[in-house]
Motif scaffolding. Structure first.
Motif, mmCIF file in Angstrom:
data_model
loop_
_atom_site.group_PDB
_atom_site.id
_atom_site.type_symbol
_atom_site.label_atom_id
_atom_site.label_comp_id
_atom_site.label_asym_id
_atom_site.label_seq_id
_atom_site.Cartn_x
_atom_site.Cartn_y
_atom_site.Cartn_z
ATOM 1 N N SER A 147 -3.959 2.082 -7.663
ATOM 2 C CA SER A 147 -4.739 3.316 -7.821
ATOM 3 C C SER A 147 -6.232 3.024 -8.032
ATOM 4 N N GLU A 176 -9.455 -2.066 -11.588
ATOM 5 C CA GLU A 176 -10.066 -2.977 -12.569
ATOM 6 C C GLU A 176 -11.333 -2.375 -13.181
ATOM 7 N N THR A 230 -10.244 -0.382 2.368
ATOM 8 C CA THR A 230 -9.164 -1.093 1.673
ATOM 9 C C THR A 230 -7.809 -0.682 2.251
ATOM 10 N N LEU A 249 -6.568 8.065 1.267
ATOM 11 C CA LEU A 249 -7.855 7.375 1.426
ATOM 12 C C LEU A 249 -9.064 8.305 1.251
ATOM 13 N N GLU A 384 -18.743 8.544 3.586
ATOM 14 C CA GLU A 384 -18.347 9.002 2.254
ATOM 15 C C GLU A 384 -19.308 8.392 1.225
#
Ligand code: NAD
Length: 481
Positions: A147, A176, A230, A249, A384
């Motif tokens: 996530s 992270e 990703t 996404l 984006e």
């Protein structure tokens, strides 16, 4: 403060012994450290998840439902603590974490606690041949959930709740950048009586621990929410080893405003759809298209209202917009404004600058930013930005509005403001998006399918779609006399 991985029902140290800094974006300073986990940690978590699977997948639906409800209760009971942790980790206003993020995390567990008791499968009688087919929907086994940082506990639980409700065991990795609330969830899982090994939570970088989850040959499905680049990388890794994939996404969502709209309601919601969570919601409407007769009026009012909203420390009750999540993200967002000014010659109607907040001078604050653009193919309208930056552009006809809205590689959501029901229907059908909101924004019924088209993703989450994703259908065909 150092946080730990949660494996087999207990907090424990990671193998490498390497740590990563965790930042408080509101003051721009390190406030903790997180494990830089690696493949060894994934192997260990996987082994415990696998060991827990037989028992967990045979737990009655009633028992699973009770545990999920208990987790929901405990999240509610820890609302203040979790909201403070979320706000500190992410930079979002505390009131927002209290009103939206943490209640929604609880609602995710409560929703799937109920949904699993209502989930059913199909039967197909092959009439005239004495044959009956029925579909078994069985949990997949050990699955991976990964996530992002923008809605940390909200999106983490949106994945793990349906996965365990359906009887799977999980190796999960929160971002992270914002690991804190997923870390705190460990205590809650233990207190709620979730059996050890069912949900394992690992912290660390995407390229190491995330990649190891995606590459693991026996982790059979990956539910991923994050950036499109990703997602493409994950698809390239997972496809040749035939993993089931759900990819949620990026977005570049249009907000279409027709002159016949309820102007007051539109104006109020457009502030929210533009800048909620500092614009760091994948569903925010960052391209605003306004029908020409109300363009100038909208421009004036929008700028006027936005300029009155306070950018401030997330802990202050009157803060409307908090800090962006990290310094690198702030720099990235500011670079788009710079580009608009220097390379495109666009007018910044409001904002565009870093903000210095008294007492939190090193925090990652930015003004909500409104830019008037003239060409839909510009970088600002095509990429984006994922920050507090919106563009304004007029349109003259419904066809033009649709063409502008669809002219991007993304297709997550769209917002439409009109009181003409016929137009609402026409436009909804033609918008290339997974979600269309008419005269509302971020209005979510958890039973509805959630996801995007085009570069915004593959597959749907939400409601029974999520339970379908986290189960494998098996047809059983019986011939009888
Ligand atoms: P990101 O893609 O950088 O990271 C998302 C997660 O993937 C993190 O946990 C990260 O550590 C992990 N990751 C990174 N590389 C990996 C790899 N090689 N293998 C496995 N895991 C890896 O995204 P982000 O910056 O955290 O989040 C912002 C993005 O998420 C935006 O593009 C936003 O639109 C998108 N988003 C989409 C939705 C949706 O529902 N469609 C919701 C929220 C955010």
């Amino acid at each position: 403060m150092k946080i730990q991985n949660y494996i087999n029902g207990a907090y424990q140290n990671h193998h490498s012994g390497d740590w990563m800094d965790n930042y408080d974006p509101s003051i721009g300073a390190i406030y903790g450290q997180i494990p830089n986990s690696n493949k060894e940690d994934v192997e260990e978590a996987y082994a415990f998840a696998k060991a827990a699977f037989t028992s967990w997948s045979n737990t009655t639906l009633d028992q699973r439902s009770r545990i999920l409800n208990k987790i929901a209760d405990l999240i509610e009971a820890n609302l203040d603590r979790l909201a403070e942790a979320e706000s500190r980790d992410n930079g979002k206003p505390l009131w927002l974490a209290k009103a939206v993020d943490i209640p929604r995390a609880s609602a995710n567990f409560r929703f799937f606690a109920q949904a699993i008791t209502q989930f059913s499968s199909e039967a197909h009688e092959t009439v005239g041949t004495n044959t009956m087919n029925f579909t078994l929907r069985q949990p997949i086994g050990v699955v991976g959930c990964i996530s992002p940082w923008n809605l940390p506990l909200y999106l983490f639980t949106w994945k793990v709740a349906p996965a365990i409700a359906a009887g799977n065991c999980i190796v999960a990795k929160p971002s992270e950048v914002t690991p804190m609330t997923a870390y705190l969830l460990g205590e809650i899982l233990t207190e709620a009586g979730l059996p050890p090994g069912v949900l394992n939570i690992l912290h660390g970088q995407g390229q190491s621990v995330g990649q190891a989850i995606v590459e693991h040959p026996d982790i059979k499905a990956i539910s991923f929410t994050g950036g499109t680049t990703t997602g493409a990388h994950i698809a390239r890794t997972a496809a040749p080893i035939f993993k089931k994939l759900s990819l949620e996404l990026g977005g570049k969502n249009p907000n279409l405003i027709f002159a016949d709209c309820d102007y007051g309601a539109m104006l109020k919601e457009s502030i929210r759809s533009s800048f909620a969570n500092q614009g760091q919601i994948c569903l925010c409407g960052s391209r605003i298209y306004i029908e020409r007769p109300i363009y100038e009026q909208f421009k004036e009012h929008f700028v006027q209202i936005v300029s009155k909203n306070k950018v401030g420390n997330p802990m202050d009750a009157d803060t409307k917009f908090g800090a962006l999540v990290s310094e690198s993200h702030l720099k990235k967002v500011l670079s788009y404004v710079q580009h608009a000014r220097d390379n495109e010659g666009y007018t910044v109607l409001y904002g565009g600058n870093r903000v210095t907040v008294a007492g939190s001078e090193n925090g990652y604050y930015m003004e909500p930013t409104i830019i008037e653009v003239t060409d839909n193919s510009c970088k600002l309208n095509q990429e984006e930005i994922f920050g507090p930056v919106v563009t304004l552009m007029p349109f003259d006809t419904e066809e033009e509005a649709l063409s502008l809205a669809n002219d991007v590689k993304y297709g997550l959501s769209a917002t439409v403001w009109t009181t003409d029901i016929n137009r609402a229907m026409r436009v909804s059908k033609q918008l290339e998006a997974g979600i269309v909101w008419i005269n509302t924004f971020l209005n979510r019924d958890l039973r509805t399918p959630f996801g995007g088209v085009k570069n915004s993703g593959v597959g749907r989450e939400g409601g029974l779609e999520a339970l379908r994703f986290f189960t494998e259908p098996k047809n059983v065909c019986i011939k009888y006399n």
